[in-house]
Structure formats: structure tokens, C-alpha cells
Design an enzyme around this catalytic site. Structure first.
Site, PDB file in Angstrom:
ATOM      1  N   SER A   9       3.680  12.542 -13.602  1.00  0.00           N
ATOM      2  CA  SER A   9       3.374  12.913 -12.048  1.00  0.00           C
ATOM      3  C   SER A   9       4.587  12.719 -11.102  1.00  0.00           C
ATOM      4  O   SER A   9       5.517  11.933 -11.538  1.00  0.00           O
ATOM      5  CB  SER A   9       2.087  12.121 -11.524  1.00  0.00           C
ATOM      6  OG  SER A   9       2.098  10.849 -12.054  1.00  0.00           O
ATOM      7  N   GLU A  11       5.790  11.800  -7.004  1.00  0.00           N
ATOM      8  CA  GLU A  11       5.402  11.414  -5.780  1.00  0.00           C
ATOM      9  C   GLU A  11       6.499  11.784  -4.695  1.00  0.00           C
ATOM     10  O   GLU A  11       7.503  11.918  -4.743  1.00  0.00           O
ATOM     11  CB  GLU A  11       5.577   9.825  -5.554  1.00  0.00           C
ATOM     12  CG  GLU A  11       5.140   8.891  -4.445  1.00  0.00           C
ATOM     13  CD  GLU A  11       4.953   7.643  -4.428  1.00  0.00           C
ATOM     14  OE1 GLU A  11       4.406   7.023  -5.151  1.00  0.00           O
ATOM     15  OE2 GLU A  11       5.437   7.121  -3.524  1.00  0.00           O
ATOM     16  N   GLY A 102      -1.093  -1.434   2.060  1.00  0.00           N
ATOM     17  CA  GLY A 102       0.062  -1.193   3.218  1.00  0.00           C
ATOM     18  C   GLY A 102       0.721  -2.656   3.184  1.00  0.00           C
ATOM     19  O   GLY A 102       0.264  -3.778   3.065  1.00  0.00           O
ATOM     20  N   ASP A 103       1.997  -2.529   3.749  1.00  0.00           N
ATOM     21  CA  ASP A 103       2.848  -3.680   4.056  1.00  0.00           C
ATOM     22  C   ASP A 103       2.478  -4.194   5.357  1.00  0.00           C
ATOM     23  O   ASP A 103       1.934  -3.497   6.343  1.00  0.00           O
ATOM     24  CB  ASP A 103       4.390  -3.149   4.075  1.00  0.00           C
ATOM     25  CG  ASP A 103       5.039  -3.104   2.557  1.00  0.00           C
ATOM     26  OD1 ASP A 103       4.529  -3.944   1.894  1.00  0.00           O
ATOM     27  OD2 ASP A 103       5.895  -2.005   2.535  1.00  0.00           O
ATOM     28  N   PHE A 214      16.187  -0.907  -0.642  1.00  0.00           N
ATOM     29  CA  PHE A 214      14.764  -0.584  -0.704  1.00  0.00           C
ATOM     30  C   PHE A 214      14.010  -1.810  -1.945  1.00  0.00           C
ATOM     31  O   PHE A 214      13.074  -2.349  -1.388  1.00  0.00           O
ATOM     32  CB  PHE A 214      14.376   0.631  -1.037  1.00  0.00           C
ATOM     33  CG  PHE A 214      13.041   1.269  -1.240  1.00  0.00           C
ATOM     34  CD1 PHE A 214      12.122   0.991  -0.297  1.00  0.00           C
ATOM     35  CD2 PHE A 214      12.410   1.110  -2.572  1.00  0.00           C
ATOM     36  CE1 PHE A 214      10.783   1.385  -0.301  1.00  0.00           C
ATOM     37  CE2 PHE A 214      11.104   1.453  -2.900  1.00  0.00           C
ATOM     38  CZ  PHE A 214      10.514   1.513  -1.847  1.00  0.00           C
ATOM     39  N   HIS A 264       5.150   8.035 -13.648  1.00  0.00           N
ATOM     40  CA  HIS A 264       4.982   8.530 -12.244  1.00  0.00           C
ATOM     41  C   HIS A 264       6.658   8.262 -11.849  1.00  0.00           C
ATOM     42  O   HIS A 264       6.965   7.288 -11.847  1.00  0.00           O
ATOM     43  CB  HIS A 264       4.075   7.663 -11.459  1.00  0.00           C
ATOM     44  CG  HIS A 264       3.887   8.091 -10.050  1.00  0.00           C
ATOM     45  ND1 HIS A 264       3.023   9.164  -9.860  1.00  0.00           N
ATOM     46  CD2 HIS A 264       4.372   7.294  -8.836  1.00  0.00           C
ATOM     47  CE1 HIS A 264       3.000   9.248  -8.297  1.00  0.00           C
ATOM     48  NE2 HIS A 264       3.674   8.234  -7.894  1.00  0.00           N
ATOM     49  N   LYS A 270      13.145  14.753  -3.702  1.00  0.00           N
ATOM     50  CA  LYS A 270      14.464  15.567  -4.271  1.00  0.00           C
ATOM     51  C   LYS A 270      14.245  15.962  -5.668  1.00  0.00           C
ATOM     52  O   LYS A 270      13.885  15.026  -6.428  1.00  0.00           O
ATOM     53  CB  LYS A 270      15.772  14.833  -4.211  1.00  0.00           C
ATOM     54  CG  LYS A 270      16.129  14.460  -2.852  1.00  0.00           C
ATOM     55  CD  LYS A 270      17.420  13.725  -2.842  1.00  0.00           C
ATOM     56  CE  LYS A 270      17.723  13.168  -1.293  1.00  0.00           C
ATOM     57  NZ  LYS A 270      18.151  11.952  -0.999  1.00  0.00           N
TER      58      LYS A 270
HETATM   59  P1  FAD Z   1      -2.685  -5.581  -3.139  1.00  0.00           P
HETATM   60  O1  FAD Z   1      -3.291  -5.488  -4.553  1.00  0.00           O
HETATM   61  O2  FAD Z   1      -3.444  -5.564  -1.819  1.00  0.00           O
HETATM   62  O3  FAD Z   1      -2.036  -6.898  -3.161  1.00  0.00           O
HETATM   63  C1  FAD Z   1      -1.093  -7.321  -2.039  1.00  0.00           C
HETATM   64  C2  FAD Z   1      -1.130  -8.837  -1.998  1.00  0.00           C
HETATM   65  O4  FAD Z   1      -2.397  -9.228  -1.889  1.00  0.00           O
HETATM   66  C3  FAD Z   1      -0.453  -9.308  -3.495  1.00  0.00           C
HETATM   67  O5  FAD Z   1      -0.129 -10.383  -3.195  1.00  0.00           O
HETATM   68  C4  FAD Z   1      -1.810  -9.700  -4.168  1.00  0.00           C
HETATM   69  O6  FAD Z   1      -1.699 -10.706  -5.164  1.00  0.00           O
HETATM   70  C5  FAD Z   1      -2.722 -10.271  -2.935  1.00  0.00           C
HETATM   71  N1  FAD Z   1      -4.314 -10.140  -3.380  1.00  0.00           N
HETATM   72  C6  FAD Z   1      -4.981  -8.707  -3.547  1.00  0.00           C
HETATM   73  N2  FAD Z   1      -5.982  -8.891  -3.514  1.00  0.00           N
HETATM   74  C7  FAD Z   1      -6.493 -10.341  -3.322  1.00  0.00           C
HETATM   75  C8  FAD Z   1      -7.800 -11.032  -3.478  1.00  0.00           C
HETATM   76  N3  FAD Z   1      -8.533 -10.508  -3.729  1.00  0.00           N
HETATM   77  N4  FAD Z   1      -7.439 -12.417  -3.240  1.00  0.00           N
HETATM   78  C9  FAD Z   1      -6.064 -13.069  -3.059  1.00  0.00           C
HETATM   79  N5  FAD Z   1      -4.975 -12.324  -3.127  1.00  0.00           N
HETATM   80  C10 FAD Z   1      -5.296 -10.871  -3.248  1.00  0.00           C
HETATM   81  N6  FAD Z   1       2.959   1.635   1.268  1.00  0.00           N
HETATM   82  C11 FAD Z   1       2.510   2.435   2.134  1.00  0.00           C
HETATM   83  O7  FAD Z   1       2.606   1.951   3.302  1.00  0.00           O
HETATM   84  N7  FAD Z   1       2.217   3.738   2.011  1.00  0.00           N
HETATM   85  C12 FAD Z   1       2.293   4.286   0.901  1.00  0.00           C
HETATM   86  O8  FAD Z   1       2.019   5.481   0.514  1.00  0.00           O
HETATM   87  C13 FAD Z   1       2.473   3.518  -0.361  1.00  0.00           C
HETATM   88  N8  FAD Z   1       2.666   3.949  -1.696  1.00  0.00           N
HETATM   89  C14 FAD Z   1       2.710   3.155  -2.704  1.00  0.00           C
HETATM   90  C15 FAD Z   1       2.419   3.454  -3.762  1.00  0.00           C
HETATM   91  C16 FAD Z   1       2.686   2.505  -5.056  1.00  0.00           C
HETATM   92  C17 FAD Z   1       2.498   2.995  -6.508  1.00  0.00           C
HETATM   93  C18 FAD Z   1       2.956   1.244  -4.847  1.00  0.00           C
HETATM   94  C19 FAD Z   1       3.304   0.431  -5.973  1.00  0.00           C
HETATM   95  C20 FAD Z   1       3.134   0.729  -3.618  1.00  0.00           C
HETATM   96  C21 FAD Z   1       2.903   1.558  -2.444  1.00  0.00           C
HETATM   97  N9  FAD Z   1       3.075   1.259  -1.314  1.00  0.00           N
HETATM   98  C22 FAD Z   1       2.868   1.932  -0.086  1.00  0.00           C
HETATM   99  C23 FAD Z   1       3.426  -0.131  -0.883  1.00  0.00           C
HETATM  100  C24 FAD Z   1       2.076  -1.092  -0.648  1.00  0.00           C
HETATM  101  O9  FAD Z   1       1.271  -0.756   0.332  1.00  0.00           O
HETATM  102  C25 FAD Z   1       2.516  -2.666  -0.567  1.00  0.00           C
HETATM  103  O10 FAD Z   1       3.362  -3.333  -1.510  1.00  0.00           O
HETATM  104  C26 FAD Z   1       1.646  -3.374  -0.146  1.00  0.00           C
HETATM  105  O11 FAD Z   1       2.033  -4.597   0.444  1.00  0.00           O
HETATM  106  C27 FAD Z   1       0.493  -3.777  -1.249  1.00  0.00           C
HETATM  107  O12 FAD Z   1      -0.391  -2.975  -1.344  1.00  0.00           O
HETATM  108  P2  FAD Z   1      -1.494  -3.084  -2.805  1.00  0.00           P
HETATM  109  O13 FAD Z   1      -2.823  -2.441  -2.517  1.00  0.00           O
HETATM  110  O14 FAD Z   1      -0.516  -2.407  -3.728  1.00  0.00           O
HETATM  111  O15 FAD Z   1      -1.514  -4.618  -2.930  1.00  0.00           O
END
Ligand code: FAD
Length: 282
Positions: A9, A11, A102-103, A214, A264, A270
Site C-alpha cells: 500500500s 501513503e 496524533g502528536d 524526521f 506499506h 513521490k
Molecule cells: P498510541 O497507540 O495512542 O500511543 C501513544 C502513546 O500512548 C504511546 O506511548 C503508548 O504506549 C501510550 N498509550 C496508548 N494507549 C495507552 C493506554 N491505554 N494506557 C497507557 N498508555 C497508552 N500523525 C499525524 O498527526 N497524522 C497522521 O496522519 C499520522 N499517520 C501515521 C501513520 C502511521 C502508520 C504511524 C505509525 C504514525 C502516524 N502518525 C500520524 C503519528 C502518530 O499520530 C503519533 O506517533 C502519535 O504520537 C501516536 O499515535 P498512535 O495512535 O499511533 O499511538
């Protein structure tokens, strides 16, 4: 060797300028001709691309027949707004969400305080998505080298398990360059009872120094060997391109030889490196 069972896939992100958009629209036919299983479009945290992500998806759907997914981050966005965004996509035939936190914005602290109008964890968001649209396809993020906010890899894998148990269809990993870290992660996930597919997310290196910045923000490890290979090619774009293709082909082939069935690609909008790599591994 032909790998008929192997799928992949792509992105993309919403292009920021007219010329970037034109470049993406002109590259898309070449990418879609490779027959990816799906394409995804990223989403800006806090609703920054509420308009441009769906616009990009619409345009991709005009140009190709490949199913498209929308990334969606829940942080700083109410449950009501998320539901309305998803319902709108659903009505237009977009049935796949890459569900993410999200970050963290600078004005918020992790973990988030409870608030009935907002999701607290991605697993809560996944659970709601599954309830709102039981047939929806849900991809989530996974971090073979640990998410920067997680206290340990084990804690992060527990968080991934909660997302999978809540109904994720697959996990897609953060970029990584050392396949051994991915294999170790997959083994640890299996040992913790995760049976959801964990798809490797691979990054073509278009600009080595930009990529290092990055990767630093994501805390993804860049092997020293990559510095040794790319640094001398800083002013030799053709050689850097050739190297990027060779390295990604080697990485992807190793994954496929070790049983990976789907990759993925973070295309960065690009076509060139991704197209060369996919053609080489098919
Ligand atoms: P989560 O699973 O929410 O984890 C984040 C943190 O919380 C981790 O430290 C985890 O261990 C902790 N955590 C989660 N659940 C719990 C819980 N129940 N109890 C305690 N701790 C918990 N960012 C964007 O802004 N836009 C995008 O389009 C985007 N696309 C992405 C695509 C991919 C494939 C990936 C891998 C990342 C992408 N990101 C994107 C980045 C992502 O939003 C960030 O890395 C964000 O900080 C974490 O999101 P998450 O839902 O993956 O992590």
C-alpha cells in the site's frame, strides 16, 4: 521470483502547494498501475487538514480505482467532530480509517485528562469506530523501536494490544531501517497475544539529511552504515537515488523472505523510488 501473495500500500499527504498537487496527480497513475491494495492519506493533528485530507482522497478516487483510507487523529478533536468526519467519509464509500492519537500539541500533557467529549486513548477511539461502523476497516500505528512517549517497549506493546483487542484490522509500523528490530517486535507482540497483522511501514530515502531529522523526531533509529553510505553522496543525487532504491529493495526482500505479506510505503508523494522498488520486488 514472483510473489503472487504479496501485497503493498502507499501513503500520501495532502499536498501543500498547487505545484506539489500537480506533481502528485501526475505521479498517481504510475503508482496505481502497480496495483496497490490500498492508498492512505495523512491527517493533520487537531483538525489541520479537515478539508484537505478529504479533498486529496476525492482527487485520488477520481484518478484511480484503488481503495483509499483516511488517517484520522483524535487529539484536540471532539468525539462529535470525529463521528461527523467519519460518517461523511462512509457515505462517500471510504470505509477504511488509520486511527491515531496524533502528536502531542505543546499545550497538552500526556496522558490526557479524562473528558467525556474527547477520547483519551487510541484504543477508545478504535472501539467507538467499531461501534459506529461495525464493518469499517481500521489500521492503527505500531512502534517496533518504541513510541517516544512510552516508558518501555513492553508498555507500548500492551497499548498496541488494547488497540487490537478494540477491533483494529491491522497495525502499520513507524518507519524502521533495521529489520531485526521489526522481527523482535513481532515476536514480542505474538508472545503478548497480539494476532493482528503488523504491517511494516518503509520509507524511501529521498533526502537523507531531511529523513534523519524526521527519524529523530519519531525516535526511529538510523543505522551508522546509512550515514557512511549517504553522506558522501550529498551532491550526487543520481547515485543517492540508486543507493536508496538498492537499500529499500534489500530491506523489502528480506521482509518478504521472512514471511511478511504486505508492506506499506511512505511515498512522501513521490513516485520514483517507490515505483522502482515495487517493480524490483514483485
Ligand atoms: P498510541 O497507540 O495512542 O500511543 C501513544 C502513546 O500512548 C504511546 O506511548 C503508548 O504506549 C501510550 N498509550 C496508548 N494507549 C495507552 C493506554 N491505554 N494506557 C497507557 N498508555 C497508552 N500523525 C499525524 O498527526 N497524522 C497522521 O496522519 C499520522 N499517520 C501515521 C501513520 C502511521 C502508520 C504511524 C505509525 C504514525 C502516524 N502518525 C500520524 C503519528 C502518530 O499520530 C503519533 O506517533 C502519535 O504520537 C501516536 O499515535 P498512535 O495512535 O499511533 O499511538
Amino acid at each position: 521470483m514472483s510473489k503472487p501473495d504479496f501485497t503493498f500500500s502507499f501513503e500520501f499527504f495532502p499536498p501543500k502547494t498547487k505545484s506539489a498537487a500537480e506533481k502528485l496527480w501526475s505521479d498517481l497513475p504510475e503508482l496505481s498501475a502497480l496495483n496497490p491494495e490500498f492508498m492512505t492519506v495523512t491527517y493533520g493533528t487537531g483538525g489541520a487538514t479537515t478539508k484537505t485530507t478529504p479533498d486529496t482522497i476525492n482527487k485520488i478516487m477520481e484518478i484511480t480505482n484503488v481503495p483509499v483510507a483516511s488517517h484520522l487523529t483524535f487529539i484536540d478533536t471532539t468525539k462529535e467532530e470525529l463521528r461527523s468526519y467519519i460518517d461523511d467519509l462512509w457515505s462517500r464509500g471510504i470505509h477504511h480509517i488509520v486511527a491515531l492519537r496524533g502528536d502531542m500539541p505543546v499545550d497538552l500533557k500526556w496522558p490526557l485528562d479524562e473528558d467525556k467529549n474527547y477520547f483519551q486513548y487510541t484504543s477508545d477511539f478504535v472501539e467507538a469506530l467499531r461501534q459506529w461502523h461495525p464493518q469499517i476497516e481500521i489500521s492503527v500505528g505500531a512502534y517496533p523501536e518504541k513510541h517516544p512517549d512510552a516508558p518501555s517497549l513492553e508498555a507500548d506493546i500492551k497499548a498496541l494490544k488494547m488497540k487490537c483487542d478494540a477491533g483494529a484490522t491491522r497495525a502499520i509500523t513507524q518507519l524502521f531501517f533495521n529489520n531485526d528490530n521489526y522481527y523482535h517486535f513481532v515476536d514480542e507482540c505474538a508472545a503478548m497475544g497480539i494476532h493482528t497483522p503488523i504491517v511494516p511501514g518503509l520509507l524511501p530515502i529521498h533526502d537523507f539529511r531531511g529523513m534523519c531529522k524526521f527519524a529523530g523526531r519519531c525516535q526511529a533509529k538510523v543505522p551508522v552504515a546509512l550515514y557512511d553510505k549517504f553522506e558522501p553522496l550529498a551532491d550526487k543525487p543520481e547515485e543517492a537515488h540508486k543507493l536508496a532504491v538498492e537499500l529499500l529493495v534489500t530491506q523489502a526482500r528480506d521482509l518478504i523472505d521472512n514471511g511478511v505479506e504486505h508492506i506499506h510505503f511512505y511515498t512522501l508523494n513521490k513516485a520514483d523510488i517507490t515505483v522502482d522498488v515495487v517493480k524490483a520486488i514483485l
